[in-house]
Design a protein around this motif. Structure first.
Motif, short mmCIF file in Angstrom:
data_model
loop_
_atom_site.label_atom_id
_atom_site.label_comp_id
_atom_site.label_asym_id
_atom_site.label_seq_id
_atom_site.Cartn_x
_atom_site.Cartn_y
_atom_site.Cartn_z
N GLU A 74 0.83 -1.20 0.00
CA GLU A 74 0.00 0.00 0.00
C GLU A 74 0.87 1.25 0.00
OE1 GLU A 74 -3.88 1.66 2.38
OE2 GLU A 74 -2.35 0.64 3.56
N ASN A 86 -4.50 7.01 2.47
CA ASN A 86 -4.93 5.63 2.21
C ASN A 86 -6.27 5.57 1.48
OD1 ASN A 86 -2.64 4.83 3.58
ND2 ASN A 86 -3.70 4.34 5.48
N ASP A 94 -6.38 -7.21 1.48
CA ASP A 94 -5.83 -7.05 2.82
C ASP A 94 -4.33 -7.30 2.88
OD1 ASP A 94 -8.30 -6.36 3.83
OD2 ASP A 94 -8.78 -8.38 4.56
N ARG A 97 -1.94 -4.45 2.45
CA ARG A 97 -1.81 -3.51 3.56
C ARG A 97 -0.99 -4.10 4.70
NH1 ARG A 97 -7.38 -2.84 2.13
NH2 ARG A 97 -7.81 -0.73 1.35
#
Length: 278
Positions: A74, A86, A94, A97
């Motif tokens: 990310e 963000n 997920d 991140r």
């Protein structure tokens, strides 16, 4: 809260934001003969399981590449596409991140001289974008999304910044001056409004939209007390008695931050895979 990384430029360590606004075109580094954009020749991507929370990007001016340490994908995307927040990236899985990576990328010997001539890390962003495409199979597009923002407007009594005539560079273009940024302080020496907008976006954790209509180049010093300023919150601001950033903007610059909603450019992730083997 926007995350920051340590950016090493030569022997200087800066607490650096993740680049500048993604809506602005980024120059492509050209090869020595000007025939093609420079791309990384050697790339290594490895998972980092150290458990550390410290992230680093190392790209000294005289180097032949970039080294990223312990960074979630990310944040690499933020750096590569010049994204501050963000919520300006949509569609991330997920793992992008949570899982952290070490990345080492170098240009070829024949491109090293041209690479070293461009010392601004922002101008190297397209090369990181290409790395993400090749190693993470990234595909993406931009879309507009309405988000809560702060609108920066001129206060009722007018601006308190000093407008100057900028210097004209060798290329005949106006030069953007310089600025000094430390904890709780921004000092502009002949810069336009855009750097201030970017810095306020980073400090506030929300996109700041410029509605001042100001097109000049300005000198000013803005001092405020960060919200998390305390003896245990790391380095203390230069002036711990300074007002909040909202009050400082109004009293010291003659501007005002107002709550608003506005369309914001968002990077939408269409496809992303965990990195291929080196």
């Amino acid at each position: 809260m926007i995350q920051k990384v340590l950016l090493f430029v030569g022997s200087v360590v800066l607490a650096a934001p993740l680049a500048s606004g993604a809506q602005y075109a980024t120059p492509r580094l050209m090869a020595a003969d000007g025939s093609r954009p420079i791309e990384f020749d050697v790339m290594s991507v490895k998972p980092n399981h150290s458990g550390s929370t410290v992230m680093k990007i190392v790209s000294p001016p005289m180097s032949d590449g970039v080294t990223i340490t312990n960074m979630p994908l990310e944040n690499i995307l933020q750096w590569a596409f010049g994204i501050f927040l963000n919520d300006q990236i949509a569609g991330l899985p997920d793992w992008a991140r949570q899982e952290r990576y070490d990345v080492t990328a170098k240009v070829s010997d024949e491109d090293a001289a041209a690479f070293r001539k461009v010392t601004d890390p922002i101008q190297r962003m397209p090369m990181l974008q290409k790395l993400l495409v090749e190693r993470f199979h990234l595909t993406s597009h931009y879309a507009m999304k309405e988000l809560p923002v702060y609108a920066l407007v001129v206060g009722k009594n007018g601006i308190r910044m000093t407008e100057i005539q900028p210097a004209i560079g060798a290329n005949g273009m106006k030069e953007g001056g310089a600025r000094q940024v430390s904890r709780g302080q921004i000092k502009s020496m002949g810069q336009p409004m855009k750097p201030l907008i970017n810095q306020l976006t980073m400090e506030l954790g929300h996109v700041v939209v410029d509605r001042t209509g100001l097109m000049g180049y300005y000198n000013f010093t803005l001092k405020w007390t960060p919200d998390d300023a305390s003896p245990t919150a790391g380095s203390v601001p230069e002036d711990p008695s300074a007002p909040s950033i909202f009050t400082a903007v109004q009293e010291q610059l003659g501007l005002k931050l107002e709550h608003a909603r506005a369309p914001v450019q968002v990077l939408v992730i269409d496809h992303l895979e965990k990195p291929t083997e080196n």
